[in-house]
Design an enzyme around this catalytic site. Structure first.
Site, PDB file in Angstrom:
ATOM      1  CE  LYS A  77     -28.111   1.903  -2.858  1.00  0.00           C
ATOM      2  NZ  LYS A  77     -27.802   3.099  -3.670  1.00  0.00           N
TER       3      LYS A  77
ATOM      4  CB  SER B  99     -30.760  -2.995  -9.300  1.00  0.00           C
ATOM      5  OG  SER B  99     -29.912  -2.838  -8.178  1.00  0.00           O
TER       6      SER B  99
ATOM      7  CD  GLU C 176     -16.034   1.437 -10.494  1.00  0.00           C
ATOM      8  OE1 GLU C 176     -17.069   1.995 -10.870  1.00  0.00           O
ATOM      9  OE2 GLU C 176     -14.931   1.599 -11.077  1.00  0.00           O
TER      10      GLU C 176
ATOM     11  N   GLY D 100     -17.938  -3.289 -14.587  1.00  0.00           N
ATOM     12  CA  GLY D 100     -18.550  -1.978 -14.376  1.00  0.00           C
ATOM     13  C   GLY D 100     -17.566  -0.990 -13.786  1.00  0.00           C
TER      14      GLY D 100
ATOM     15  CG  ASP E  42     -19.384   3.367 -13.530  1.00  0.00           C
ATOM     16  OD1 ASP E  42     -19.392   2.172 -13.188  1.00  0.00           O
ATOM     17  OD2 ASP E  42     -19.918   4.265 -12.854  1.00  0.00           O
TER      18      ASP E  42
ATOM     19  CB  SER F  89     -22.614  -2.325   0.718  1.00  0.00           C
ATOM     20  OG  SER F  89     -22.518  -3.286  -0.322  1.00  0.00           O
TER      21      SER F  89
END
Length: 303
Positions: free
Chosen positions: A38, A63, A189, A193, A195, A289
Protein backbone atom coordinates in the site's frame (compact mmCIF):
# COMPACT_ATOMS: atom_id res chain seq x y z
CA UNK A 1 8.85 6.62 -5.98
CA UNK A 2 12.42 5.64 -6.80
CA UNK A 3 14.55 5.84 -3.68
CA UNK A 4 11.46 6.16 -1.47
CA UNK A 5 9.58 2.86 -1.82
CA UNK A 6 11.62 -0.31 -1.34
CA UNK A 7 12.35 -2.51 -4.32
CA UNK A 8 11.22 -5.64 -2.49
CA UNK A 9 12.92 -9.04 -2.87
CA UNK A 10 11.69 -11.90 -5.06
CA UNK A 11 11.89 -15.15 -3.10
CA UNK A 12 12.40 -18.63 -4.58
CA UNK A 13 11.96 -21.98 -2.83
CA UNK A 14 12.81 -25.40 -4.23
CA UNK A 15 10.49 -26.90 -1.63
CA UNK A 16 7.59 -24.78 -2.86
CA UNK A 17 8.37 -25.52 -6.51
CA UNK A 18 8.39 -29.27 -5.84
CA UNK A 19 5.22 -29.10 -3.80
CA UNK A 20 3.14 -27.30 -6.43
CA UNK A 21 4.90 -28.59 -9.55
CA UNK A 22 5.84 -25.23 -11.03
CA UNK A 23 8.50 -22.52 -10.88
CA UNK A 24 7.22 -19.99 -8.36
CA UNK A 25 8.45 -16.42 -7.85
CA UNK A 26 7.22 -14.68 -4.70
CA UNK A 27 7.18 -10.86 -4.75
CA UNK A 28 7.55 -10.12 -1.04
CA UNK A 29 5.69 -6.89 -0.35
CA UNK A 30 5.73 -7.80 3.34
CA UNK A 31 9.20 -6.19 3.17
CA UNK A 32 7.81 -2.95 1.76
CA UNK A 33 7.71 0.18 3.92
CA UNK A 34 4.78 -0.05 6.38
CA UNK A 35 4.90 -3.81 5.73
CA UNK A 36 2.63 -3.87 2.68
CA UNK A 37 2.32 -2.85 -0.98
CA UNK A 38 0.00 0.00 0.00
CA UNK A 39 2.90 2.42 0.48
CA UNK A 40 3.50 2.40 -3.27
CA UNK A 41 0.10 3.83 -4.17
CA UNK A 42 -0.17 6.13 -1.18
CA UNK A 43 3.16 7.83 -1.80
CA UNK A 44 2.52 8.08 -5.54
CA UNK A 45 -0.82 9.80 -4.92
CA UNK A 46 0.32 12.15 -2.14
CA UNK A 47 3.49 13.18 -3.96
CA UNK A 48 1.30 14.57 -6.76
CA UNK A 49 -0.66 16.91 -4.46
CA UNK A 50 0.08 20.61 -4.55
CA UNK A 51 2.00 22.27 -1.70
CA UNK A 52 -1.27 23.93 -0.66
CA UNK A 53 -3.08 20.59 -0.47
CA UNK A 54 -0.26 19.01 1.51
CA UNK A 55 -0.33 21.94 3.94
CA UNK A 56 -4.05 21.40 4.60
CA UNK A 57 -3.62 17.66 5.09
CA UNK A 58 -5.17 14.45 3.81
CA UNK A 59 -7.85 12.01 4.91
CA UNK A 60 -8.15 8.29 4.11
CA UNK A 61 -10.24 5.31 5.18
CA UNK A 62 -8.72 1.88 5.67
CA UNK A 63 -8.72 -1.28 7.76
CA UNK A 64 -5.02 -0.86 8.34
CA UNK A 65 -2.41 -1.07 5.58
CA UNK A 66 -3.58 1.89 3.48
CA UNK A 67 -3.97 3.74 6.78
CA UNK A 68 -0.33 3.20 7.66
CA UNK A 69 0.79 3.96 4.12
CA UNK A 70 -1.02 7.31 3.94
CA UNK A 71 0.16 8.23 7.44
CA UNK A 72 3.80 7.55 6.56
CA UNK A 73 3.58 9.18 3.12
CA UNK A 74 2.04 12.28 4.70
CA UNK A 75 4.84 12.42 7.27
CA UNK A 76 7.49 11.98 4.56
CA UNK A 77 5.98 14.85 2.57
CA UNK A 78 5.50 17.21 5.54
CA UNK A 79 1.72 16.82 5.65
CA UNK A 80 -0.75 15.47 8.21
CA UNK A 81 -3.17 12.55 7.87
CA UNK A 82 -6.58 11.82 9.36
CA UNK A 83 -7.47 8.15 9.05
CA UNK A 84 -10.92 6.57 9.35
CA UNK A 85 -10.41 3.03 10.72
CA UNK A 86 -12.79 0.25 11.82
CA UNK A 87 -13.15 -0.31 15.54
CA UNK A 88 -12.02 -3.93 15.04
CA UNK A 89 -8.88 -3.16 13.07
CA UNK A 90 -5.91 -5.20 14.33
CA UNK A 91 -4.21 -3.36 17.19
CA UNK A 92 -0.82 -3.67 15.49
CA UNK A 93 -2.16 -1.69 12.51
CA UNK A 94 -3.85 1.04 14.53
CA UNK A 95 -0.78 1.44 16.75
CA UNK A 96 1.49 1.72 13.71
CA UNK A 97 -0.82 4.27 12.05
CA UNK A 98 -0.83 6.42 15.18
CA UNK A 99 2.92 5.96 15.43
CA UNK A 100 3.36 7.58 12.04
CA UNK A 101 1.60 10.65 13.42
CA UNK A 102 -1.92 10.22 12.06
CA UNK A 103 -5.14 11.20 13.80
CA UNK A 104 -7.44 8.16 13.94
CA UNK A 105 -11.24 8.36 13.69
CA UNK A 106 -12.98 5.05 14.52
CA UNK A 107 -16.20 3.60 13.07
CA UNK A 108 -18.17 0.32 13.03
CA UNK A 109 -17.42 -1.46 9.73
CA UNK A 110 -20.68 -3.45 9.92
CA UNK A 111 -23.02 -0.48 10.42
CA UNK A 112 -21.03 2.61 9.40
CA UNK A 113 -20.18 4.09 5.99
CA UNK A 114 -16.47 4.80 5.83
CA UNK A 115 -16.68 6.49 2.43
CA UNK A 116 -19.33 8.94 3.64
CA UNK A 117 -17.36 9.64 6.80
CA UNK A 118 -14.18 10.23 4.83
CA UNK A 119 -15.92 12.61 2.45
CA UNK A 120 -17.51 14.46 5.35
CA UNK A 121 -14.13 14.98 7.04
CA UNK A 122 -12.58 16.09 3.75
CA UNK A 123 -15.31 18.71 3.23
CA UNK A 124 -15.40 19.97 6.80
CA UNK A 125 -11.63 20.29 7.20
CA UNK A 126 -10.54 20.99 3.63
CA UNK A 127 -8.54 17.78 3.42
CA UNK A 128 -7.54 15.91 0.26
CA UNK A 129 -9.30 12.54 0.16
CA UNK A 130 -6.96 9.62 -0.64
CA UNK A 131 -9.13 6.51 -1.18
CA UNK A 132 -7.55 3.06 -0.82
CA UNK A 133 -8.10 1.98 -4.43
CA UNK A 134 -10.53 4.25 -6.33
CA UNK A 135 -7.84 6.59 -7.64
CA UNK A 136 -5.68 6.34 -10.80
CA UNK A 137 -2.48 7.35 -8.99
CA UNK A 138 -3.12 4.74 -6.29
CA UNK A 139 -3.66 2.04 -8.92
CA UNK A 140 -0.55 3.10 -10.86
CA UNK A 141 1.58 3.03 -7.73
CA UNK A 142 0.41 -0.46 -6.77
CA UNK A 143 1.23 -1.70 -10.26
CA UNK A 144 4.92 -1.05 -9.74
CA UNK A 145 5.05 -4.26 -7.67
CA UNK A 146 4.27 -6.34 -10.77
CA UNK A 147 6.52 -4.12 -12.88
CA UNK A 148 9.50 -4.84 -10.62
CA UNK A 149 8.68 -8.55 -10.43
CA UNK A 150 8.66 -9.02 -14.20
CA UNK A 151 11.75 -6.85 -14.65
CA UNK A 152 13.56 -9.27 -12.34
CA UNK A 153 12.10 -12.62 -13.45
CA UNK A 154 11.45 -12.07 -17.14
CA UNK A 155 8.18 -13.23 -18.73
CA UNK A 156 5.81 -15.20 -16.49
CA UNK A 157 2.94 -17.45 -17.54
CA UNK A 158 0.63 -16.30 -14.73
CA UNK A 159 0.47 -13.83 -11.85
CA UNK A 160 -1.53 -14.50 -8.69
CA UNK A 161 -2.62 -11.43 -6.78
CA UNK A 162 -4.87 -10.98 -3.73
CA UNK A 163 -8.01 -8.99 -4.48
CA UNK A 164 -9.76 -6.70 -2.00
CA UNK A 165 -10.91 -3.41 -3.46
CA UNK A 166 -9.02 -4.31 -6.62
CA UNK A 167 -6.30 -1.66 -6.74
CA UNK A 168 -3.34 -4.03 -6.53
CA UNK A 169 -4.84 -6.27 -9.19
CA UNK A 170 -5.80 -3.39 -11.50
CA UNK A 171 -2.31 -1.89 -11.33
CA UNK A 172 -0.55 -5.23 -11.56
CA UNK A 173 -2.69 -6.38 -14.49
CA UNK A 174 -2.10 -3.12 -16.35
CA UNK A 175 1.67 -3.50 -15.99
CA UNK A 176 1.89 -7.27 -16.46
CA UNK A 177 -0.32 -7.59 -19.53
CA UNK A 178 1.58 -4.75 -21.22
CA UNK A 179 4.96 -6.33 -20.49
CA UNK A 180 3.91 -9.96 -21.12
CA UNK A 181 1.03 -10.27 -23.60
CA UNK A 182 -0.87 -13.47 -22.86
CA UNK A 183 0.02 -13.65 -19.15
CA UNK A 184 -2.85 -15.08 -17.07
CA UNK A 185 -3.99 -12.72 -14.32
CA UNK A 186 -5.52 -14.69 -11.47
CA UNK A 187 -7.18 -12.97 -8.53
CA UNK A 188 -7.64 -14.57 -5.12
CA UNK A 189 -10.41 -13.74 -2.66
CA UNK A 190 -11.49 -15.18 0.71
CA UNK A 191 -14.60 -17.34 0.44
CA UNK A 192 -16.56 -14.97 2.66
CA UNK A 193 -15.73 -11.96 0.47
CA UNK A 194 -16.25 -13.09 -3.12
CA UNK A 195 -17.53 -9.74 -4.41
CA UNK A 196 -15.13 -9.57 -7.36
CA UNK A 197 -15.91 -13.13 -8.46
CA UNK A 198 -19.65 -12.38 -8.35
CA UNK A 199 -19.16 -9.04 -10.07
CA UNK A 200 -17.25 -10.61 -12.96
CA UNK A 201 -20.04 -13.17 -13.39
CA UNK A 202 -22.68 -10.43 -13.33
CA UNK A 203 -20.76 -8.00 -15.54
CA UNK A 204 -21.13 -5.15 -13.04
CA UNK A 205 -20.09 -4.45 -9.43
CA UNK A 206 -22.02 -6.63 -6.96
CA UNK A 207 -22.28 -5.98 -3.23
CA UNK A 208 -22.02 -8.83 -0.72
CA UNK A 209 -22.54 -8.67 3.07
CA UNK A 210 -19.49 -7.25 4.86
CA UNK A 211 -17.24 -10.34 4.98
CA UNK A 212 -16.37 -12.03 8.26
CA UNK A 213 -12.90 -13.33 7.46
CA UNK A 214 -9.44 -13.37 9.02
CA UNK A 215 -8.25 -11.61 5.85
CA UNK A 216 -9.19 -8.13 7.11
CA UNK A 217 -7.41 -6.45 4.21
CA UNK A 218 -9.81 -8.22 1.84
CA UNK A 219 -12.98 -7.72 3.87
CA UNK A 220 -14.54 -5.58 1.15
CA UNK A 221 -18.26 -5.67 0.31
CA UNK A 222 -18.02 -4.44 -3.29
CA UNK A 223 -15.21 -3.80 -5.78
CA UNK A 224 -14.40 -0.24 -6.73
CA UNK A 225 -15.98 1.07 -9.92
CA UNK A 226 -12.67 2.25 -11.35
CA UNK A 227 -10.76 -0.88 -10.36
CA UNK A 228 -13.54 -3.16 -11.61
CA UNK A 229 -13.58 -1.38 -14.97
CA UNK A 230 -9.92 -2.34 -15.35
CA UNK A 231 -10.17 -5.82 -13.85
CA UNK A 232 -13.15 -6.97 -15.89
CA UNK A 233 -11.00 -6.39 -19.01
CA UNK A 234 -7.69 -7.80 -17.78
CA UNK A 235 -8.52 -10.41 -15.12
CA UNK A 236 -8.72 -13.99 -16.40
CA UNK A 237 -10.19 -15.68 -13.32
CA UNK A 238 -10.75 -15.48 -9.57
CA UNK A 239 -10.28 -18.36 -7.14
CA UNK A 240 -11.51 -18.54 -3.56
CA UNK A 241 -9.71 -19.72 -0.43
CA UNK A 242 -11.05 -20.48 3.03
CA UNK A 243 -9.78 -18.97 6.26
CA UNK A 244 -8.30 -22.36 7.22
CA UNK A 245 -6.44 -22.51 3.90
CA UNK A 246 -5.09 -19.01 4.50
CA UNK A 247 -3.89 -20.12 7.96
CA UNK A 248 -2.14 -23.11 6.39
CA UNK A 249 -0.40 -20.81 3.89
CA UNK A 250 0.71 -18.48 6.69
CA UNK A 251 2.12 -21.47 8.54
CA UNK A 252 3.91 -22.75 5.43
CA UNK A 253 5.39 -19.31 4.77
CA UNK A 254 6.65 -19.08 8.34
CA UNK A 255 8.00 -22.60 8.72
CA UNK A 256 9.37 -23.29 5.23
CA UNK A 257 9.96 -19.88 3.63
CA UNK A 258 10.96 -18.09 6.87
CA UNK A 259 8.70 -15.09 6.23
CA UNK A 260 5.80 -13.63 8.20
CA UNK A 261 2.62 -12.85 6.30
CA UNK A 262 -0.70 -11.40 7.38
CA UNK A 263 -3.82 -13.33 6.29
CA UNK A 264 -4.50 -11.16 3.22
CA UNK A 265 -0.83 -11.37 2.31
CA UNK A 266 -0.97 -15.17 2.25
CA UNK A 267 -4.19 -15.63 0.28
CA UNK A 268 -2.56 -15.85 -3.16
CA UNK A 269 -0.04 -18.37 -1.82
CA UNK A 270 -2.95 -20.32 -0.34
CA UNK A 271 -4.60 -20.59 -3.75
CA UNK A 272 -1.41 -22.08 -5.18
CA UNK A 273 -0.89 -24.51 -2.31
CA UNK A 274 -4.46 -25.81 -2.50
CA UNK A 275 -4.19 -26.62 -6.20
CA UNK A 276 -6.93 -24.19 -7.23
CA UNK A 277 -4.88 -22.80 -10.12
CA UNK A 278 -5.71 -24.96 -13.11
CA UNK A 279 -4.28 -25.57 -15.57
CA UNK A 280 -1.02 -25.05 -13.73
CA UNK A 281 1.32 -22.64 -15.59
CA UNK A 282 5.06 -23.48 -15.73
CA UNK A 283 6.28 -20.11 -14.34
CA UNK A 284 4.12 -18.32 -11.79
CA UNK A 285 4.44 -15.02 -9.97
CA UNK A 286 2.74 -14.59 -6.59
CA UNK A 287 2.40 -11.29 -4.79
CA UNK A 288 2.76 -11.62 -1.01
CA UNK A 289 0.90 -8.39 -0.37
CA UNK A 290 1.73 -7.73 3.28
CA UNK A 291 3.04 -8.92 6.61
CA UNK A 292 1.31 -6.70 9.15
CA UNK A 293 0.23 -9.05 11.90
CA UNK A 294 1.10 -8.66 15.58
CA UNK A 295 2.63 -11.51 17.56
CA UNK A 296 -0.48 -12.17 19.65
CA UNK A 297 -2.72 -12.21 16.58
CA UNK A 298 -0.24 -14.43 14.71
CA UNK A 299 -0.23 -16.95 17.56
CA UNK A 300 -4.01 -16.77 17.85
CA UNK A 301 -4.45 -17.52 14.14
CA UNK A 302 -1.95 -20.37 14.01
CA UNK A 303 -2.07 -21.71 17.57
Amino acid sequence: MAGVAHRTPVLRSRTLDALVGAEVHLKCENFQRVGAFKFRGAYNALSRLSPEQLARGVVAYSSGNHAQAVALAARELGSHAVIVMPEDSPKSKTDATAGYGAEIVRYDRYTGDRVALGRQLAEERGLALIPPYEHPHIIAGQGTAALELIEETGPLDALLTPVGGGGLMAGSATAATALVPGIRMIGVEPEAGDDTLRSLAAGHPVTVPVPHTIADGQAIATPGELTFAVNRRLLDSVVLVSDDEIRAAMKFAFERLKIVTEPSGASALAALLTGRVTPLPPRIGVIISGGNVGLERFLELLG
